[in-house]
Design an enzyme around this catalytic site. Structure first.
Site, short mmCIF file in Angstrom:
data_model
loop_
_atom_site.label_atom_id
_atom_site.label_comp_id
_atom_site.label_asym_id
_atom_site.label_seq_id
_atom_site.Cartn_x
_atom_site.Cartn_y
_atom_site.Cartn_z
N LYS A 79 124.99 152.40 15.48
CA LYS A 79 123.71 151.69 15.52
C LYS A 79 122.77 152.46 16.43
O LYS A 79 123.17 152.90 17.51
CB LYS A 79 123.94 150.26 16.03
CG LYS A 79 122.70 149.37 15.99
CD LYS A 79 123.06 147.93 16.40
CE LYS A 79 121.86 147.01 16.41
NZ LYS A 79 122.21 145.62 16.72
N SER A 156 120.35 141.99 13.74
CA SER A 156 119.63 143.24 13.75
C SER A 156 120.45 144.44 13.24
O SER A 156 119.86 145.47 12.94
CB SER A 156 119.18 143.55 15.19
OG SER A 156 120.29 143.74 16.05
N SER A 180 123.63 139.49 16.19
CA SER A 180 123.35 140.70 15.41
C SER A 180 124.55 141.40 14.80
O SER A 180 124.38 142.28 13.96
CB SER A 180 122.62 141.71 16.28
OG SER A 180 121.27 141.39 16.31
#
Ligand code: GLN
Length: 480
Positions: A79, A156, A180
């Site tokens: 990420k 997210s 997330s």
């Protein structure tokens, strides 16, 4: 697509060990897949082709020399908020669009030390603020499950979830501040684990809300998730909030749970009318399976659940406003020259931050301002304690808690983006546990008749990470 990309990490490791497959070939196949799919899915912000192939060649050599690490030769996605030395780390913002960190985050360093390959940096909501991937400066990620419907992959960690579901990596490091990891996992039929707060170091992760941010792990199986977690967790002197508690063996104990007599709490506040009946049906069916296998189902109450979303949306923006004050155009990030220092600050921040980040910085500064501090921030901290206490009480009588991960099925891109309240309400089942800092996981639990995936959320006591993973493993095995 090369079928090798469909293997789990555990399966791939076996094949790498016997040299039935080579890391360079697997890495090439993954890179090809990414390049073929990135225009339509947009899971990656940066693709690290050269570095990945170089790392893979080294891994193959280590495998030949009998010096393999626990993740030797396994291609992962990262990420884009984990700082990676020499590789762009953007947090999906314009502010950091050109930022190249001079150091490596602890979590990614630990994975590298065990031989993991980094394919690239994964798309996400800007600064991890969002639940649909739509606040990214680098464009929306499309959910590969029912691609034609143009659905969100959640957020997210939108890119991580999409990349896994689309076989563009074998595992991903992610982060969870208020859901997330778990919500995107639920939307893409993948496994998403948020460990106990402090179990993994936050060093080198771009900060959103420091008392909530926690590194997490996403994969296509519970075994894979446990393996990455085991490698990446542990105390770190570079993060004073990391816990000085010994790391357990999460992988070899994965099958140690006896479902007979397992006490599962079902909080009535998580099975309310607002939950999509299709989600409820799938979760209930799973609970029935556990019951049939001998688990004891106990109705519980977490009475402060209804305050969790407002509490989170005071605490998280307050911390975000403080954390993001460092982006002033002076040392790194976007800089727009103004007429004087204040003007340069204002112009740089206005240019570098997206609209959702600006909204949160404004909310955060408001709730921290002298006239409102007690009414909002102090009060939210008190409610946060009550929410933690709810869990504490519940775990006196149950081993784990089961709940839906999210109240709804994957929704359309554009469907909620103009309505922040609707978007924030999607976090209703993931923010309480984040506020309490307890471990939780979303594990695939079935599909609706139309083919939308639904994740079961399993929550445990602080530092009961092993137990949460074990229960998830049972849930996963029931799907077979
Ligand atoms: N959707 C939540 C938010 O927008 C959670 C995000 C996260 O966990 N990073 O704050």
């Amino acid at each position: 697509m090369n079928d090798i990309l469909k293997l789990t990490i555990t399966e791939l490791i076996e094949k790498l060990k016997t040299r039935e497959v080579r890391s360079v070939d697997v890495t090439k196949a993954a890179l090809e897949r990414i390049k073929e799919r990135n225009d339509s899915i947009n899971a990656y912000i940066t693709i690290c082709e050269e570095e990945a192939l170089k790392q893979a060649a080294i891994s193959d050599q280590k495998l030949d020399d009998g010096e393999a690490g626990l993740l030797e030769g396994v291609p992962l996605g990262i990420k884009d908020l984990f700082c990676t030395k020499g590789i762009k780390t953007t947090a999906a913002s314009k502010m950091l669009a050109e930022f190249i960190p001079p150091y490596e985050s602890t979590v990614t360093q630990k994975l590298l030390d065990q031989g993991a390959i980094f394919l690239g940096k994964l798309n996400m909501d800007q600064y991890a603020m969002g639940g649909s991937g739509e606040t990214s400066f680098f464009g929306n990620t499309v959910n590969p499950i029912k691609q034609e419907e143009n659905l969100t992959a959640g957020g997210s960690s939108s890119g991580s979830a999409a990349a896994l579901a689309d076989f563009q990596c074998f595992g991903a490091t992610v982060s969870d501040t208020g859901g997330s990891v778990r919500q995107p996992a639920s939307f893409t039929n993948t496994v998403g684990f948020r460990p106990t707060y402090g179990r993994c170091s936050r060093f080198g992760m771009v900060s959103f809300a420091s008392s909530l941010d926690q590194a997490g792990f996403m994969a296509r199986s519970v075994e894979d998730t446990a393996l990455m977690f085991q490698v990446a967790s542990g105390y770190d002197e570079k993060d004073s909030t990391s816990a000085d508690v010994a790391v357990e063996d999460y992988t070899s104990t994965l099958n140690d749970m006896n479902v007979k007599g397992l006490k599962i709490g079902l909080p009535k506040e998580y099975f309310i009318d607002g939950v999509d009946p299709k989600v409820k049906a799938i979760i209930n069916a799973k609970v029935e399976e556990f019951k049939a296998a001998g688990a004891q189902i106990i109705d519980i109450s977490l009475p402060h659940t209804k305050y969790a979303v407002p509490t989170y949306y005071i605490v998280a923006p307050a911390e975000a406003a403080a954390n993001l004050s460092r982006y002033d155009g002076m040392r790194y990030g976007v800089r727009v020259e103004g007429e004087n220092l204040d003007d340069t600050y204002a112009k740089s921040r206005s240019a570098g931050f997206g609209w959702e980040v600006k909204r949160r910085v404004m909310v955060g500064n408001y709730v921290l301002s002298s006239g409102y501090y007690d009414a909002y921030y102090t009060k939210a901290q008190k409610v946060r304690n009550l929410i933690s206490q709810d869990f504490h009480n519940a775990f006196e009588s149950v081993d784990v808690i089961f709940a839906p991960t999210t109240p709804e099925l994957p929704f359309a891109l554009g469907g909620k983006i103009d309505d922040p309240i609707a978007m924030y309400l999607c976090d209703i089942f993931t923010v309480s546990s984040a506020l309490a800092g307890i471990p939780c996981i979303s594990v695939p639990s079935g599909h609706t008749a139309e083919g939308y995936p639904v994740g079961l959320q399993i929550l445990g006591k602080a530092f009961d990470d092993a137990k949460v993973l074990q229960a998830a493993k049972i849930a996963q095995d029931m799907n077979k």
